[in-house]
Design a protein around this motif. Sequence first.
Motif, PDB file in Angstrom:
ATOM      1  N   MET A 160      51.479  36.401-126.082  1.00 10.27           N
ATOM      2  CA  MET A 160      51.871  35.563-124.951  1.00 10.27           C
ATOM      3  C   MET A 160      52.814  34.452-125.406  1.00 10.27           C
ATOM      4  SD  MET A 160      48.251  35.375-122.943  1.00 10.27           S
ATOM      5  CE  MET A 160      48.961  34.734-121.435  1.00 10.27           C
ATOM      6  N   LYS A 161      52.705  34.038-126.671  1.00 10.96           N
ATOM      7  CA  LYS A 161      53.607  33.075-127.303  1.00 10.96           C
ATOM      8  C   LYS A 161      53.629  33.407-128.784  1.00 10.96           C
ATOM      9  CE  LYS A 161      54.452  28.226-128.244  1.00 10.96           C
ATOM     10  NZ  LYS A 161      53.904  26.874-128.249  1.00 10.96           N
ATOM     11  N   SER A 162      54.810  33.459-129.369  1.00 12.93           N
ATOM     12  CA  SER A 162      54.951  33.797-130.786  1.00 12.93           C
ATOM     13  C   SER A 162      54.121  32.875-131.665  1.00 12.93           C
ATOM     14  CB  SER A 162      56.413  33.689-131.218  1.00 12.93           C
ATOM     15  OG  SER A 162      57.202  34.604-130.514  1.00 12.93           O
ATOM     16  N   PHE A 163      53.570  33.439-132.729  1.00 10.33           N
ATOM     17  CA  PHE A 163      52.764  32.682-133.689  1.00 10.33           C
ATOM     18  C   PHE A 163      53.651  32.125-134.790  1.00 10.33           C
ATOM     19  CE2 PHE A 163      49.373  34.485-131.434  1.00 10.33           C
ATOM     20  CZ  PHE A 163      48.184  33.919-131.841  1.00 10.33           C
ATOM     21  N   THR A 164      53.059  31.275-135.604  1.00 18.72           N
ATOM     22  CA  THR A 164      53.689  30.689-136.777  1.00 18.72           C
ATOM     23  C   THR A 164      54.286  31.791-137.651  1.00 18.72           C
ATOM     24  OG1 THR A 164      51.945  29.020-136.709  1.00 18.72           O
ATOM     25  CG2 THR A 164      53.234  29.161-138.740  1.00 18.72           C
ATOM     26  N   ALA A 165      55.432  31.512-138.269  1.00 19.37           N
ATOM     27  CA  ALA A 165      56.094  32.487-139.139  1.00 19.37           C
ATOM     28  C   ALA A 165      55.122  33.068-140.162  1.00 19.37           C
ATOM     29  CB  ALA A 165      57.272  31.828-139.850  1.00 19.37           C
ATOM     30  N   SER A 166      55.251  34.356-140.425  1.00 23.82           N
ATOM     31  CA  SER A 166      54.473  35.111-141.419  1.00 23.82           C
ATOM     32  C   SER A 166      53.073  35.501-140.963  1.00 23.82           C
ATOM     33  CB  SER A 166      54.360  34.363-142.751  1.00 23.82           C
ATOM     34  OG  SER A 166      55.644  34.100-143.266  1.00 23.82           O
ATOM     35  N   CYS A 167      52.627  35.100-139.779  1.00 20.10           N
ATOM     36  CA  CYS A 167      51.277  35.449-139.319  1.00 20.10           C
ATOM     37  C   CYS A 167      51.201  36.915-138.891  1.00 20.10           C
ATOM     38  CB  CYS A 167      50.853  34.580-138.133  1.00 20.10           C
ATOM     39  SG  CYS A 167      50.356  32.915-138.598  1.00 20.10           S
ATOM     40  N   THR A 168      50.104  37.554-139.283  1.00 19.79           N
ATOM     41  CA  THR A 168      49.802  38.913-138.845  1.00 19.79           C
ATOM     42  C   THR A 168      48.377  38.925-138.283  1.00 19.79           C
ATOM     43  OG1 THR A 168      48.936  39.559-141.000  1.00 19.79           O
ATOM     44  CG2 THR A 168      51.287  39.969-140.596  1.00 19.79           C
ATOM     45  N   ALA A 169      48.040  39.999-137.560  1.00 19.13           N
ATOM     46  CA  ALA A 169      46.706  40.076-136.963  1.00 19.13           C
ATOM     47  C   ALA A 169      46.045  41.412-137.257  1.00 19.13           C
ATOM     48  CB  ALA A 169      46.790  39.884-135.451  1.00 19.13           C
ATOM     49  N   ASP A 170      44.753  41.329-137.560  1.00 23.24           N
ATOM     50  CA  ASP A 170      43.880  42.501-137.615  1.00 23.24           C
ATOM     51  C   ASP A 170      42.882  42.323-136.478  1.00 23.24           C
ATOM     52  OD1 ASP A 170      45.054  43.471-139.922  1.00 23.24           O
ATOM     53  OD2 ASP A 170      43.538  42.646-141.259  1.00 23.24           O
ATOM     54  N   ILE A 171      42.585  43.417-135.764  1.00 20.99           N
ATOM     55  CA  ILE A 171      41.627  43.345-134.665  1.00 20.99           C
ATOM     56  C   ILE A 171      40.636  44.491-134.808  1.00 20.99           C
ATOM     57  CG2 ILE A 171      41.310  43.396-132.155  1.00 20.99           C
ATOM     58  CD1 ILE A 171      44.160  42.293-131.888  1.00 20.99           C
ATOM     59  N   ASP A 172      39.340  44.149-134.725  1.00 20.46           N
ATOM     60  CA  ASP A 172      38.291  45.149-134.890  1.00 20.46           C
ATOM     61  C   ASP A 172      36.939  44.453-134.755  1.00 20.46           C
ATOM     62  OD1 ASP A 172      36.992  47.534-135.471  1.00 20.46           O
ATOM     63  OD2 ASP A 172      37.434  47.498-137.609  1.00 20.46           O
ATOM     64  N   PHE A 173      35.889  45.220-134.835  1.00 26.90           N
ATOM     65  CA  PHE A 173      34.548  44.665-134.969  1.00 26.90           C
ATOM     66  C   PHE A 173      34.412  44.144-136.394  1.00 26.90           C
ATOM     67  CE2 PHE A 173      34.129  47.737-131.563  1.00 26.90           C
ATOM     68  CZ  PHE A 173      33.380  47.034-130.631  1.00 26.90           C
ATOM     69  N   ALA A 174      33.582  43.127-136.591  1.00 31.58           N
ATOM     70  CA  ALA A 174      33.255  42.581-137.914  1.00 31.58           C
ATOM     71  C   ALA A 174      34.481  42.171-138.725  1.00 31.58           C
ATOM     72  CB  ALA A 174      32.415  43.587-138.698  1.00 31.58           C
ATOM     73  N   GLY A 175      35.525  41.697-138.046  1.00 26.98           N
ATOM     74  CA  GLY A 175      36.708  41.214-138.748  1.00 26.98           C
ATOM     75  C   GLY A 175      37.517  42.300-139.436  1.00 26.98           C
ATOM     76  N   ASP A 217      39.951  46.127-139.263  1.00 29.42           N
ATOM     77  CA  ASP A 217      41.312  46.418-138.808  1.00 29.42           C
ATOM     78  C   ASP A 217      41.474  47.812-138.202  1.00 29.42           C
ATOM     79  OD1 ASP A 217      41.140  48.042-141.039  1.00 29.42           O
ATOM     80  OD2 ASP A 217      42.732  47.055-142.140  1.00 29.42           O
ATOM     81  N   ASP A 218      40.402  48.347-137.597  1.00 32.81           N
ATOM     82  CA  ASP A 218      40.494  49.700-137.040  1.00 32.81           C
ATOM     83  C   ASP A 218      41.158  49.771-135.667  1.00 32.81           C
ATOM     84  OD1 ASP A 218      39.407  51.169-139.157  1.00 32.81           O
ATOM     85  OD2 ASP A 218      37.374  50.680-138.535  1.00 32.81           O
ATOM     86  N   ILE A 219      41.310  48.656-134.964  1.00 29.47           N
ATOM     87  CA  ILE A 219      42.001  48.666-133.668  1.00 29.47           C
ATOM     88  C   ILE A 219      43.460  48.282-133.877  1.00 29.47           C
ATOM     89  CG2 ILE A 219      42.089  47.651-131.363  1.00 29.47           C
ATOM     90  CD1 ILE A 219      38.996  47.299-131.575  1.00 29.47           C
ATOM     91  N   ILE A 220      43.704  47.145-134.506  1.00 29.31           N
ATOM     92  CA  ILE A 220      45.047  46.697-134.881  1.00 29.31           C
ATOM     93  C   ILE A 220      45.001  46.364-136.373  1.00 29.31           C
ATOM     94  CG2 ILE A 220      46.832  44.924-134.588  1.00 29.31           C
ATOM     95  CD1 ILE A 220      46.589  46.410-132.015  1.00 29.31           C
ATOM     96  N   ASP A 221      45.996  46.840-137.106  1.00 26.24           N
ATOM     97  CA  ASP A 221      46.025  46.615-138.551  1.00 26.24           C
ATOM     98  C   ASP A 221      47.340  45.962-138.965  1.00 26.24           C
ATOM     99  OD1 ASP A 221      45.693  46.685-141.303  1.00 26.24           O
ATOM    100  OD2 ASP A 221      46.102  48.821-141.476  1.00 26.24           O
ATOM    101  N   GLY A 222      47.286  44.671-139.279  1.00 24.51           N
ATOM    102  CA  GLY A 222      48.444  43.976-139.841  1.00 24.51           C
ATOM    103  C   GLY A 222      49.630  43.828-138.916  1.00 24.51           C
ATOM    104  N   ALA A 223      49.396  43.659-137.619  1.00 25.41           N
ATOM    105  CA  ALA A 223      50.495  43.546-136.661  1.00 25.41           C
ATOM    106  C   ALA A 223      51.220  42.215-136.808  1.00 25.41           C
ATOM    107  CB  ALA A 223      49.966  43.692-135.244  1.00 25.41           C
ATOM    108  N   ASP A 224      52.535  42.262-136.675  1.00 25.54           N
ATOM    109  CA  ASP A 224      53.367  41.059-136.711  1.00 25.54           C
ATOM    110  C   ASP A 224      53.197  40.332-135.380  1.00 25.54           C
ATOM    111  OD1 ASP A 224      55.323  39.116-136.845  1.00 25.54           O
ATOM    112  OD2 ASP A 224      57.003  40.535-136.910  1.00 25.54           O
TER     113      ASP A 224
END
Length: 156
Positions: free
Chosen positions: A52-67, A69-76
Amino acid sequence: PTNVGNTVRTIEAILDIDAMVTAGYSGADGDVFQLLEIPAESVVVAAGAEIMKSFTASCTADIDFAGGDDIIDGADITAAAGTYLAKGTNGEANVVNTGAASTFAAAALACVGAADTIDVTIAGAAPATGRLRVYAVIADVSAAMTEAAVAQRDLV
């Protein structure tokens, strides 16, 4: 006949780093945010996220249960607002079962036996700005009703 009253629904939550910073948050690389509460006896049909709004430079996201990365892995997550996150190497974002493979790589994700949360891990840099909408389509597969002890016709 079976009478199923359970629902399939979409849930979502917004990770608003700007609001958190205003409230005193000072982020760190690797912070984990528990965003979506998934009820027990639910099947996660699909899940993903939108910037919805760009994050700080170099940030990536992992999304899953228990922290994980099975849903999203290392997305920019520094991309433009309106960008939906790509699944990445391990991820299975927005994947629907084709019959050839399970919906998620980790079979444990398919049916949530005990209540759990879908988490977002921000890595690569400490987040100082950004907003992320995380969503999931879930189906309640709990027992919708109990079996009748006696058929209605037996009462006539």
